[in-house]
Design a protein around this motif. Structure first.
Motif, mmCIF file in Angstrom:
data_model
loop_
_atom_site.group_PDB
_atom_site.id
_atom_site.type_symbol
_atom_site.label_atom_id
_atom_site.label_comp_id
_atom_site.label_asym_id
_atom_site.label_seq_id
_atom_site.Cartn_x
_atom_site.Cartn_y
_atom_site.Cartn_z
ATOM 1 N N CYS A 14 0.187 -42.829 104.590
ATOM 2 C CA CYS A 14 -0.984 -43.504 104.026
ATOM 3 C C CYS A 14 -1.103 -44.872 104.695
ATOM 4 C CB CYS A 14 -0.842 -43.669 102.518
ATOM 5 S SG CYS A 14 -2.119 -44.749 101.824
ATOM 6 N N CYS A 273 -1.235 -39.169 96.069
ATOM 7 C CA CYS A 273 -0.804 -40.386 95.368
ATOM 8 C C CYS A 273 0.151 -40.127 94.206
ATOM 9 C CB CYS A 273 -2.022 -41.159 94.874
ATOM 10 S SG CYS A 273 -3.095 -41.660 96.236
ATOM 11 N N CYS A 282 -2.351 -48.775 92.927
ATOM 12 C CA CYS A 282 -3.632 -48.331 93.507
ATOM 13 C C CYS A 282 -4.557 -47.741 92.454
ATOM 14 C CB CYS A 282 -3.398 -47.280 94.590
ATOM 15 S SG CYS A 282 -2.678 -47.954 96.083
#
Ligand code: SF4
Length: 310
Positions: A14, A273, A282
């Motif tokens: 990421c 995630c 996030c």
């Protein structure tokens, strides 16, 4: 800014992750990741001719204070198994290697890149924990060295399996004992044609055996049961890049460094995630975000500025 070569692997996972990790300490990290960090700091101690015991103690202190994220199973047992693995891997490295100089920082464009590796004058050395000793795919640290150093690179890989049935299986950690005769010497592995060794033998951690075996005794067991090949693998990478390949590789490194300086140009991911330690930051609410401790004030200011623009 100095970019760790390991961060390029995270960038591939990421693009936001390396910068977030530089800025924030998550409330807890997976125990496996913690062992990798302590392995790195323990190797620095070895290269400075210092004892590795404080490294293992620090790993256990952090487990007792903030704690780690554990896979399914009994947390205390999993933590002690990982401490045994860390202790054993560091002892093997200390036994095999003389102190070496750290590799220099490599200047690539406007950026500087740190490869966590060591220099014995003739070759570069990289140490890593892996869960598959047969995996020789090139990672970013050796890719950077291929372009910037050019000497042969020795990769020393130490097998750290995933936790299964609540235990970390490794001859650095686990022995087998006869179920009825506990005074019988423990064994670390089955040898070919070994009729005495049965699957019913009870698994027991090095830290669970009473009295606790000395490392020297355990090390003799590794030798006797010939299991060093199940613990570590060393292989070499010889850089063979021509000028064009080298330039393209360095171009990619430079682009990744520049992109890491402005990670907000990348969207937040969703699918991957769930298992990311930065998930709460996030995608969490205000409370979740407050659990992350800022560790780098300059990066934090840049992060806040970007948030205001979102
Ligand atoms: S939570 Fe998702 S978007 Fe955030 S750093 Fe991790 S993978 Fe990237």
């Amino acid at each position: 800014m100095i970019f760790p070569a390991e961060g390029f692997s995270k960038f591939e996972h990421c693009p936001r992750l390396p910068q977030l990790e530089r800025t924030f300490q998550p409330p807890r990290i997976p125990v496996r990741e913690a062992v990798k960090l302590y392995l790195e700091s323990g190797i620095r101690s070895i290269m400075a001719s210092q004892s590795t015991e404080p490294t293992v103690e620090a790993f256990l202190s952090e487990a007792a204070a903030t704690g780690y994220l554990y896979p399914e199973g009994e947390s205390y047992t999993i933590c002690q198994d990982h401490a045994s693995w860390l202790d054993g891997a560091l002892r093997l490295i200390a036994e095999e290697f003389q102190p070496m100089e750290q590799l220099p920082l490599y200047k690539i464009g406007e950026h500087r890149v740190n490869v966590e590796g060591w220099d014995d004058v003739e070759r570069a050395h990289i140490f890593r924990a892996t869960h598959d000793l047969s995996d020789r795919s090139l990672r970013w640290p050796e890719l950077v060295l291929s372009a910037m150093d050019g000497r042969e690179i020795c990769i020393h890989a130490y097998k750290m399996s995933s936790v299964r049935s609540g235990r970390l299986a490794s001859p650095l950690v686990m022995a087998y004992q006869h179920p009825s005769f506990q005074n019988i010497n423990y064994r670390l592995a089955k040898l070919d044609g070994d009729k005495d060794f049965k699957k019913s033998w009870k698994r027991i951690g090095r830290w669970e055996i009473q009295p606790n075996p000395l490392w020297e005794e355990w090390r003799r067991g590794i030798e006797k049961d010939r299991c060093i090949d199940a613990i570590r693998e060393t292989y070499t990478v010889s850089p063979t890049l021509d000028t064009e390949q080298r330039d393209r590789l360095l171009f990619d490194v430079e682009q990744m460094c520049s992109a890491q300086e402005k990670p907000s140009i990348f969207p937040r991911y969703r699918e991957r995630c769930g298992s990311c330690v930065m998930n709460g930051l996030c995608h969490g609410d205000e409370y979740s975000r407050s659990l992350y401790t800022p560790v780098n004030q300059a990066e934090l200011e840049r992060y806040k500025n970007r948030l205001e623009k979102l």
